[in-house]
Motif scaffolding. Structure first.
Motif, mmCIF file in Angstrom:
data_model
loop_
_atom_site.group_PDB
_atom_site.id
_atom_site.type_symbol
_atom_site.label_atom_id
_atom_site.label_comp_id
_atom_site.label_asym_id
_atom_site.label_seq_id
_atom_site.Cartn_x
_atom_site.Cartn_y
_atom_site.Cartn_z
ATOM 1 N N TYR D 308 0.833 -1.210 0.000
ATOM 2 C CA TYR D 308 0.000 0.000 0.000
ATOM 3 C C TYR D 308 0.866 1.258 0.000
ATOM 4 O O TYR D 308 0.441 2.306 0.461
ATOM 5 C CB TYR D 308 -0.896 0.030 1.227
ATOM 6 C CG TYR D 308 -1.979 -1.026 1.230
ATOM 7 C CD1 TYR D 308 -2.822 -1.182 0.128
ATOM 8 C CD2 TYR D 308 -2.183 -1.849 2.328
ATOM 9 C CE1 TYR D 308 -3.817 -2.137 0.125
ATOM 10 C CE2 TYR D 308 -3.185 -2.807 2.331
ATOM 11 C CZ TYR D 308 -3.996 -2.949 1.224
ATOM 12 O OH TYR D 308 -4.992 -3.888 1.223
ATOM 13 N N SER D 309 2.092 1.127 -0.489
ATOM 14 C CA SER D 309 3.008 2.257 -0.324
ATOM 15 C C SER D 309 2.765 3.359 -1.348
ATOM 16 O O SER D 309 2.040 3.187 -2.330
ATOM 17 C CB SER D 309 4.445 1.771 -0.434
ATOM 18 O OG SER D 309 4.651 1.283 -1.737
ATOM 19 N N GLU D 310 3.397 4.481 -1.099
ATOM 20 C CA GLU D 310 3.275 5.632 -1.991
ATOM 21 C C GLU D 310 3.846 5.339 -3.374
ATOM 22 O O GLU D 310 3.513 6.026 -4.333
ATOM 23 C CB GLU D 310 4.045 6.822 -1.401
ATOM 24 C CG GLU D 310 3.338 7.501 -0.260
ATOM 25 C CD GLU D 310 4.182 8.630 0.306
ATOM 26 O OE1 GLU D 310 4.856 9.311 -0.486
ATOM 27 O OE2 GLU D 310 4.164 8.810 1.540
ATOM 28 N N ILE D 311 4.724 4.344 -3.444
ATOM 29 C CA ILE D 311 5.359 4.020 -4.733
ATOM 30 C C ILE D 311 4.322 3.932 -5.840
ATOM 31 O O ILE D 311 4.493 4.477 -6.919
ATOM 32 C CB ILE D 311 6.090 2.661 -4.632
ATOM 33 C CG1 ILE D 311 7.228 2.761 -3.617
ATOM 34 C CG2 ILE D 311 6.608 2.208 -5.990
ATOM 35 C CD1 ILE D 311 7.882 1.425 -3.325
ATOM 36 N N TRP D 312 3.234 3.261 -5.522
ATOM 37 C CA TRP D 312 2.234 3.023 -6.573
ATOM 38 C C TRP D 312 1.560 4.308 -6.973
ATOM 39 O O TRP D 312 1.272 4.521 -8.144
ATOM 40 C CB TRP D 312 1.223 1.979 -6.096
ATOM 41 C CG TRP D 312 1.914 0.779 -5.561
ATOM 42 C CD1 TRP D 312 1.917 0.345 -4.277
ATOM 43 C CD2 TRP D 312 2.779 -0.093 -6.286
ATOM 44 N NE1 TRP D 312 2.713 -0.745 -4.144
ATOM 45 C CE2 TRP D 312 3.267 -1.052 -5.372
ATOM 46 C CE3 TRP D 312 3.210 -0.164 -7.613
ATOM 47 C CZ2 TRP D 312 4.133 -2.063 -5.717
ATOM 48 C CZ3 TRP D 312 4.069 -1.177 -7.975
ATOM 49 C CH2 TRP D 312 4.523 -2.111 -7.041
ATOM 50 N N PHE D 313 1.303 5.124 -5.987
ATOM 51 C CA PHE D 313 0.683 6.417 -6.280
ATOM 52 C C PHE D 313 1.571 7.219 -7.216
ATOM 53 O O PHE D 313 1.137 7.770 -8.233
ATOM 54 C CB PHE D 313 0.457 7.165 -4.964
ATOM 55 C CG PHE D 313 -0.107 8.549 -5.134
ATOM 56 C CD1 PHE D 313 -1.461 8.733 -5.311
ATOM 57 C CD2 PHE D 313 0.728 9.650 -5.121
ATOM 58 C CE1 PHE D 313 -1.985 10.006 -5.462
ATOM 59 C CE2 PHE D 313 0.220 10.928 -5.261
ATOM 60 C CZ PHE D 313 -1.135 11.097 -5.435
ATOM 61 N N TRP D 314 2.848 7.279 -6.885
ATOM 62 C CA TRP D 314 3.764 8.062 -7.721
ATOM 63 C C TRP D 314 3.977 7.392 -9.061
ATOM 64 O O TRP D 314 4.078 8.059 -10.092
ATOM 65 C CB TRP D 314 5.101 8.275 -6.996
ATOM 66 C CG TRP D 314 4.932 9.123 -5.765
ATOM 67 C CD1 TRP D 314 5.200 8.775 -4.482
ATOM 68 C CD2 TRP D 314 4.423 10.463 -5.717
ATOM 69 N NE1 TRP D 314 4.890 9.793 -3.625
ATOM 70 C CE2 TRP D 314 4.408 10.853 -4.354
ATOM 71 C CE3 TRP D 314 3.956 11.356 -6.679
ATOM 72 C CZ2 TRP D 314 3.965 12.102 -3.938
ATOM 73 C CZ3 TRP D 314 3.515 12.613 -6.268
ATOM 74 C CH2 TRP D 314 3.519 12.970 -4.905
ATOM 75 N N THR D 315 4.049 6.058 -9.066
ATOM 76 C CA THR D 315 4.194 5.351 -10.331
ATOM 77 C C THR D 315 3.077 5.743 -11.287
ATOM 78 O O THR D 315 3.299 6.011 -12.459
ATOM 79 C CB THR D 315 4.145 3.825 -10.096
ATOM 80 O OG1 THR D 315 5.092 3.503 -9.097
ATOM 81 C CG2 THR D 315 4.444 3.059 -11.368
#
Lengths: 261, 688, 214, 415
Positions: D308-315
């Motif tokens: 659920y990390s921010e990585i996906w949001f930024w990706t």
């Protein structure tokens, strides 16, 4: 298009005194027996267990010995502006005009679970399997609440059937069905609680206990900032408990009395 | 052209079908079908009745209303008319209706075949075996009762005495230890707790809001003294190692390590003495010497108490008008007499013993039947001692054992050696409602009518504040072939030619009612609780000396302490986990089939374990697999595990749900009193 | 190519006259099947367990409707009497009627509950809550007095008029849904419940779901 | 009979070569196996209940809904290309418009299949039409999707009728011709319906004011996820069509659509992507700085751990920007590697968006005392995935083999 907050002549509501709840679960047991909730072989997966009334254990987040605990029973909030009613594609759930209880008509429900996705309180439960009463347990089914098949959503109804039965009783005794005494209509959890932590009644009726209690400076509701206008109030003299009732930024102050009746 | 004609015909057919109601009604009918699937039970209507009686499965004797629809028991509710509970219901009493119908109920008499399997037999045959075995065993028989508050105990014990045996035992309870402590300090009757009138209650170790004594009543008192919209009229203080059900609502929590309840009690006594309390009491000099070692420093070290909270409590006790100190074990039993003696002494020092709002001396129950053993005699019998001696060969095993709603195999630690004791007994007969662990080892298992199906009573359960009596009456016919055990025993006695002095259970209960002055008929009808104000005066009490000094020498655990957490909702040894109760078992108590062990972050750091990690808890007695859950409301160095899990019999709701905490604890003997103690235990946390 | 077009034209002309024939044939067969045969196929006819004679009970025994079908003290409706209630008179045969004798032998003597076996023509599914208390004669006739002269008229608004029958009518059940053919469906409820004239005044009805659903 | 040609050669579209029937049958085993697996999973779920999935009361929506939203977005090529071709008369697109209709049909019918599987009471699904709640976004979705499905079916049927197998039948030829005459009308209706339901799907989430990750109000109009979904669909839809065409080209070794048309599709998609990306970034900005703090939440509270990390949001955001660079700058777009990467990144971002809005949004605890919960689909849910994969591959293969789905195919493959 967003739903309006609906106001009715009566507004059934609950006030739960968290300072008095021991988390024993008597209310949960009573709720299940009253509402024909089928037992489950394994209920340790709380995301699959049917708990119309769920008891949370809250923590003040501090370490021992400054730590403090409180139990929070969570029925359906019967929101004034429910997230779930607007989204249902088939009108299987509605904000009842007779007291503002959010009903769930399981024979209408098609099981799309949109209402569950909408509810921030997780007060709605899906029948993942057909209900099963092993042995002769089905003998203990109450005639007041229908059983639900698999594939439909169900939820706490504030024991609405008791309200209907109370009205019928009043009619049978030549009394005004809409002027029954507070004690004539109580939810199963409220009447069961040995600690008297759950109060139930008409929030708008000054003769009812919940009317005054809901205006206490210690009263709060869950996730009030979302604007759901729950009809369930909680009481706690502890500030940290009240603060846990909603999301706050670190610099925001809480603990202000809430008067939104 | 043929094809075109057919196409037209088909098109006409489709139009005709669409224009007819066929498709549309079928769509509706399909939907109706899904709303009334035949494999889902239908509701049965009928007229509703509500019958007032009392719960026999809830050890606290909770008054209930049973709702029947068309004669079927639907559920139990609280009885608002009964002032014991004022409508409150414990989770266990709430499940009593459903328990009538569970799969784990024993439906017919069962006889163990030589191959170890069970054969269904008729009641006639079962009665024949009963008679034959009892006659053959003569005085070599024993009886274990799982119901300490019933007048039926007089019947069973009279039956035993008529056979020539005095080996009558109860399932583990705190009552035995408390009566012992009470007797040792001069009490003439039974200890009563006048919680109603107290304005300051200090509970040392006793989970009074969940599992200690008359729970429904305790909680009613809490409700009335802690009004939501007004100032409280009683201060509740809990001393224990964990923020359990009592601690979360108590006005002050004093952390103290498990098994140190007696030390804390002595520390309180010392503090009271040092403030000049109890000067005029007999034996105060001797007592002052006994409590001398229990300094604040020692309490900090041994109990891990917080001095400021300790002082707040002392001040509270001194300032209160009617303070009460009571003690119990976290497990609800197996805590020994020392903590209770210390609590009684504290009450004496406060000058409150025997007064309103304190411990009072309730009348000793009189026997309903002349043959029955006297109350104190019966409650002094120690099954652990009996069982250990048999296992060690120091005593001849009886030839015949009766068990009545008793499940000793589950309810005691392994080194109580119940298993070996049972193995040594030739023939075991169990009267039980449910297929429990002990019944599964008996030779003859008889279906016992449950509390809602029989005449019975609850007579001054432990923890009461006054002598009281509630009649339990059958609200429905016994299901299956169950029969009330009392009637079976009376019939058996008649067959054997033994005269017990009673013809049936109701007449036994009538004599109980008459004895305490209740109108049987009246209470049969109203289902309420009869109470008396009978009590002895308090001039017989004396401060404890020798025995207490000795009892205080009992071993104290070191290292990581195990804290059993007893919750009523999970059922009792004789009921298993009720069908609906698994939903109230939290994820910090049980995860799938693994028991959860709770500890705080500091403990976890010390032990180098993390949240969710699977570890073993080990003692000399055995080990269980657990999964760690972090909870900060628990003392450092303490691991808490929920009791009542780990059944191997009963039904799908009980079997293999976690592990039994009693597999970890072990019995040791309290010096001086000779009582078995098993509620405290040191434990090793083994990784991997 | 020419020929083909010629053919096509001929066909078009012919179908102008005969073309509708197959269509109408298909339509008729399907319509007859859909309107008549299919509903028959879907219906199961059941007989009541006992040929209860309402007329005899009213006229000869002098009973009233309320002797069996009454509102209980708690506001619920008794519905069909229990075996025990029947046995208050019929503990042993009081006539020579074969049905009575059979009823006593099969139900009273064996303790079988007739209430569980009797087929209710207006049987509502479990998910429906119908309040007999609320739909009472006094309330309805405040306005609809021309419709209902006697309480029985009000009953007959939903129920079959069984009171005047000597043998119970055949019970028709849908094979798929299991519903009785005579049962009341939601549009009938809505005829009053969705009519705002019933929302105030005497009836104070609402159209909230949970008023009729449980 | 020409034995040098496959057995079913008579049914092939004019001027197109196809592999042997044996080879084709072997290939058919792939989708059929998927179909069988999917059917088994579906029967288990229909027969036993949704308990056989890994869904739970927290994750009432899971893989299926993610997939549903994703394929509807990716199937948007149908309406958007149709709109451009028939209403805006971009003549070049006639070589892909048949195929986009086919792809749209497959995506939408698959979505319907999953919806039927996903609801607990499929036999009551008609309640959606008969007892509609006019306030519910889902009602709008149900109606528009079903209607648009009909439109797509008509378009698809007209394509089948175009097949050479029916060349002898005047009646069908007439019918096919008529369909073509009215195609602009269908395209118009389709565009209208699609606009609404693509938007409503976004609206479905945007109205959930109990879910801080999803709820959006104000900015454009209420709720602005409506437009985000529409924009993301019209950018990713045409691109997905090009991707599928290219994959089919790789498999068959033939050319179906000219590079020029692909570039045009990419350019159109890219242009829409610019609009979408601007809107999306604005949306995220306002969400982080206005909506979240007003609800008492912080950005950090929306993310947890790795899954659920921010990585996906930024990706999700960065891939959009990279894709724009690849698709909008002509010099880069003309390089096939960057072109196709741009298409893939766009589709990836849109699918990721649908996933985050379904799974992450439900995993976030809203009550301050709740915990994060996890969801991972189990075999029965993957079964549905396999089903629609098998179904789509099967349909694509058959349609490609027997109908002139690519009108320019004979031209492009002249030797």
């Amino acid at each position: 298009m967003a739903g309006e907050i609906k106001e009715f002549e009566r507004k059934w509501g609950m006030v739960i005194d968290l300072d008095k709840c021991t988390g024993c679960g008597a209310c949960v047991m009573s709720c299940q027996a009253e509402n024909n909730v089928a037992p489950q072989d394994d209920a340790t997966n709380k995301l699959r267990a049917h708990t119309w009334l769920f008891i949370y254990r809250l923590s003040n987040g501090k370490q021992y010995p400054e730590h403090s605990t409180v139990y929070l029973p969570r029925p359906c909030m019967q929101c004034g502006k429910p997230t779930c009613v607007e989204v249902c594609p088939v009108i299987a759930t509605e904000k009842g005009e007779d007291g503002g209880i959010v009903s769930q008509v399981t024979p209408r429900c098609i099981g799309c679970r949109y209402c569950m996705a909408s509810c921030p309180y997780h007060a709605r439960y899906f029948n993942w399997f057909d209900p099963h009463w092993p042995g002769d347990l089905a003998e203990a089914l109450s005639p007041d609440v229908s059983t639900r098949p698999r594939g439909v959503v169900e939820k706490c109804t504030f024991c609405h059937h008791r309200w209907m039965l109370a009205k019928d009783k009043a009619i049978a005794n030549n009394e005004d069905p809409l002027a029954i005494a507070e004690s004539e209509y109580q939810t199963s959890c409220a009447e069961t609680c040995p600690n008297g932590a759950i109060y139930f009644g008409d929030l708008k009726n000054p003769d009812h206990k919940v009317h005054q209690l809901s205006q206490s400076p210690f009263a709060f509701r869950l996730l009030e900032r979302l604007g759901t206008e729950p009809q369930v109030y909680y009481l706690s003299k502890r500030e940290w408990v009240r603060r846990l009732g909603d999301n706050y930024l670190d610099d925001e102050k809480t603990g202000q009395p809430l008067r939104k009746l | 052209m043929e094809r075109r004609g057919f196409l037209k015909f088909a098109l006409g057919g489709v139009v005709g079908a669409v224009a007819s109601p066929m498709i549309w009604t079928t769509l509706y009918d399909l939907a109706y079908w899904t709303q009334n699937w035949g494999w889902i039970p239908r509701l049965k209507k009928g007229d509703s009745e509500y019958i007032a009686t009392v719960s026999k499965i809830c050890p606290g004797g909770t008054p209930i209303l049973v709702r029947l629809v068309g004669g079927r028991v639907i559920r139990t509710l609280g009885n608002p008319a009964n002032d014991i509970s004022e409508g409150g219901l414990t989770p266990l009493a709430a499940s009593e209706g459903q328990l009538l119908y569970t799969e784990s109920r024993i439906k017919r008499p069962l006889l163990r075949a030589p191959d170890g399997g069970y054969r269904v037999i008729s009641w006639e045959k079962a009665e024949g075996i009963l008679k034959e075995k009892t006659r053959a065993a003569k005085e070599s028989c024993a009886f274990i009762s799982g119901d300490a508050s019933s007048s039926l105990n007089d019947l069973f014990s009279a039956f035993l005495v008529a056979n020539g045996s005095l080996d009558y035992f109860f399932m583990p309870n705190e009552q035995n230890a408390a009566e012992k402590a009470w007797e040792l300090m001069g009490g003439r009757g039974r200890v009563g707790y006048d919680l109603e009138k107290s304005d300051y209650v200090l509970s040392i170790g006793a989970n009074i809001m969940e599992s200690w004594g008359t729970v429904a009543r305790n909680r009613k008192i809490f409700k009335n003294t802690h009004p939501t919209d007004a100032e409280r009229t009683m201060t509740l203080v809990f001393a224990g190692a964990m923020q359990n059900n009592t601690a979360v609502v108590s006005d002050l929590w004093l952390p103290t390590l498990p098994g140190t309840e007696a030390i804390l009690g002595m520390g309180i006594c010392r503090e009271l003495v040092s403030r000049g309390m109890g000067k005029s009491l007999k034996g105060i000099e001797e007592f002052t010497k006994i409590v001398q070692p229990y300094t604040l420093e020692m309490l900090k070290l041994e109990c891990g108490i917080l001095p400021d909270r300790f002082h707040t409590i002392i001040e509270g006790l001194l300032q209160a008008k009617r303070p009460l100190v009571l003690a119990g074990s976290s497990m609800g039993h197996g805590g020994g007499a020392a903590p209770i003696m210390a609590a009684i002494a504290a009450n004496m020092l406060l000058g409150r013993l025997g007064q309103d709002g304190n411990m009072i001396d309730l009348p000793l129950p009189r026997k309903c039947l002349a043959l029955a053993q006297a109350y104190r005699r019966a409650h002094a019998n120690d099954l652990v001692d009996f069982s250990q001696k048999i296992a060690e060969g120091k005593k001849t095993a009886p030839k015949l054992l009766f068990l009545y709603e008793a499940n000793p195999l589950y309810a005691w630690p392994k080194n109580a050696r119940i298993q070996e004791c049972l193995d040594a007994i030739d023939y075991k007969i169990s009267f039980s409602g449910f297929w429990d662990e002990t019944s599964a080892q008996c030779d003859l298992v008889l279906p016992s009518a449950l509390g809602l199906e029989r005449f019975d009573d609850v007579y001054t359960p432990y923890g009461s504040g006054f002598e009281n009596w509630t009649l339990a009456k059958p609200v429905a016919e016994p299901r299956y072939q169950a029969r009330p055990a009392g009637e079976v025993i009376i019939a058996l006695a008649e067959e054997l030619g033994l005269n017990l002095g009673v013809s049936d259970v109701p007449s036994l209960l009538i004599s109980r009612a008459k004895d305490i002055g209740a109108d049987f008929q009246e209470y049969l009808e109203n289902g309420l609780t009869y109470r008396t104000s009978a009590r002895y005066d308090n001039d017989w009490f004396h401060l404890p000396s020798g025995i207490l000094r000795e009892a205080m020498t009992s071993k104290i655990e070191t290292g990581i302490r195990l804290l059993p957490h007893v919750v009523y909702g999970i059922g009792s040894p004789s009921t298993g986990i009720p069908p609906y109760a698994n939903r109230i078992i939290a994820d910090y108590q049980l995860k799938q089939n693994l028991t959860v062990a709770q500890m705080n972050t500091e403990t976890a750091r010390k032990l180098d374990v993390v949240h969710g990690e699977k570890v073993k808890l080990e003692t000399d007695n055995g080990s269980i697999d657990v999964v760690i859950a972090l909870f900060e409301g628990i003392m450092t160095g303490v691991v808490s595990v929920t009791a009542g899990l780990g059944h191997t019999e009963f039904d799908r709701y009980s079997i293999n749900k976690g592990d039994n905490i009693l597999n970890l604890t072990h019995v040791h003997i309290e010096a001086g009193t000779g009582l078995p103690i098993w509620s405290d235990s040191g434990v090793k946390v083994v990784k991997g | 190519m020419e020929d083909k077009n010629q053919n096509l034209e001929n066909v078009t002309k012919k179908s102008a006259i005969l073309g509708l024939g197959p269509f109408i044939l298909g339509l008729t067969i399907a319509a007859i099947f859909g309107w008549h045969a299919f509903p028959e196929l879907m219906t199961k006819e059941l007989k009541q367990p006992v040929a209860f004679n309402h007329v005899v009970h009213i006229e000869q025994a002098g009973m009233t409707c309320e002797d069996c079908h009454y509102l209980r003290q708690d506001g619920t409706f008794s519905g069909v009497p229990t075996t025990a209630a029947c046995a208050e008179c019929h503990s042993s045969p009081i006539t020579e009627n074969q049905e009575e004798i059979r009823f006593i032998a099969e139900y009273v003597d064996k303790g079988v509950e007739i209430k569980d076996k009797w087929l209710v023509y207006q049987k509502q599914p479990d998910n429906v809550f119908f309040s007999h208390a609320a739909h009472n004669f006094e309330t309805c006739t405040q306005c609809h007095d021309y419709l209902y002269e006697t309480p029985q008229d009000l009953c007959n608004a939903c129920h079959l008029d069984v009171a005047s029958t000597t043998t119970p009518p055949v019970y028709k059940e849908n094979r798929l849904s299991g519903y009785s053919k005579n049962t009341m469906m939601m549009p009938t409820c809505e005829a009053c419940h969705a009519n705002p004239e019933h929302y105030d005044g005497i009836t104070r009805a609402t159209n909230a779901c949970a008023v009729c659903h449980k | 009979m020409d034995y040098s040609k496959p057995l079913d050669a008579a049914l092939f579209p004019k001027g197109c070569e196809r592999c042997s029937l044996t080879k084709f049958s072997m290939w058919m085993c792939v989708p059929i196996w998927h179909l069988i697996f999917g059917t088994v999973a579906a029967l288990v779920v229909f027969g036993g209940g949704l308990g056989y999935t890994a869904l739970d009361n927290r994750f009432g929506f899971g893989l299926w809904i993610t997939l549903d939203l994703a394929i509807i977005a990716l199937g948007a090529g149908a309406f958007f290309t149709g709109l451009l071709r028939y209403i805006l008369n971009i003549e070049e697109l006639k070589s892909v418009v048949n195929f986009t209709a086919l792809l749209g049909f497959l995506c939408y019918t698959s979505a319907m299949v999953i919806l039927v599987l996903d609801i607990g009471q499929p036999l009551r699904s008609w309640f959606g039409y008969w007892y509609p709640n006019s306030h519910s976004m889902l009602t709008e979705v149900i109606f528009c999707i079903s209607c648009y499905c009909i439109v797509l079916t008509i378009e698809y049927v007209s394509l089948i009728l175009d097949s050479d197998a029916f060349s002898g039948n005047k009646y069908i030829q007439h019918l096919a011709h008529n369909f073509h005459v009215y195609m602009p009308l269908f395209a118009g209706i389709g565009a209208f319906l699609s606009t609404f339901h693509q938007g409503s799907l976004g609206g479905m989430y945007g109205v959930l004011f109990g879910r801080p990750y999803l709820f959006r109000e104000g900015f454009f109009v209420w709720p602005w996820t409506f437009f985000l979904y529409l924009l993301s669909a019209v950018s990713a839809g045409p691109m997905f069509s090009v991707i599928v065409i290219t994959i089919m080209e790789k498999f068959t070794g033939r050319k179906f659509v000219s590079w020029k048309v692909k570039q045009l599709m990419g350019k159109i998609g890219g242009t829409m992507l610019v609009v979408y990306t601007i809107a999306k970034c604005l949306d995220s900005y306002v969400w982080i700085h206005d909506l979240l703090p007003r609800a008492g939440n912080t950005f950090d509270e929306m993310f947890f751990g790795f899954i659920y990390s921010e990585i996906w949001f930024w990706t999700e955001h960065i891939t959009l920007i990279v894709a724009i660079l690849f698709l909008v700058i002509p010099r880069i777009r003309r390089i096939p590697f960057f072109f196709y990467t741009g298409l893939l990144l766009t589709c990836y971002s849109v699918v990721l968006n649908r996933y985050l809005m379904t799974v992450q949004a439900l995993g976030i605890p809203v009550l301050p005392f709740e915990n994060w919960t996890y969801y991972w689909p189990n075999w029965s849910e993957w079964g549905a995935f396999a089903f629609i994969f098998g179904y789509s591959v099967l349909s694509l293969s058959l349609t490609y083999r027997y109908t002139p789905v690519f009108p320019e195919e004979p031209e492009l493959n002249k030797k």
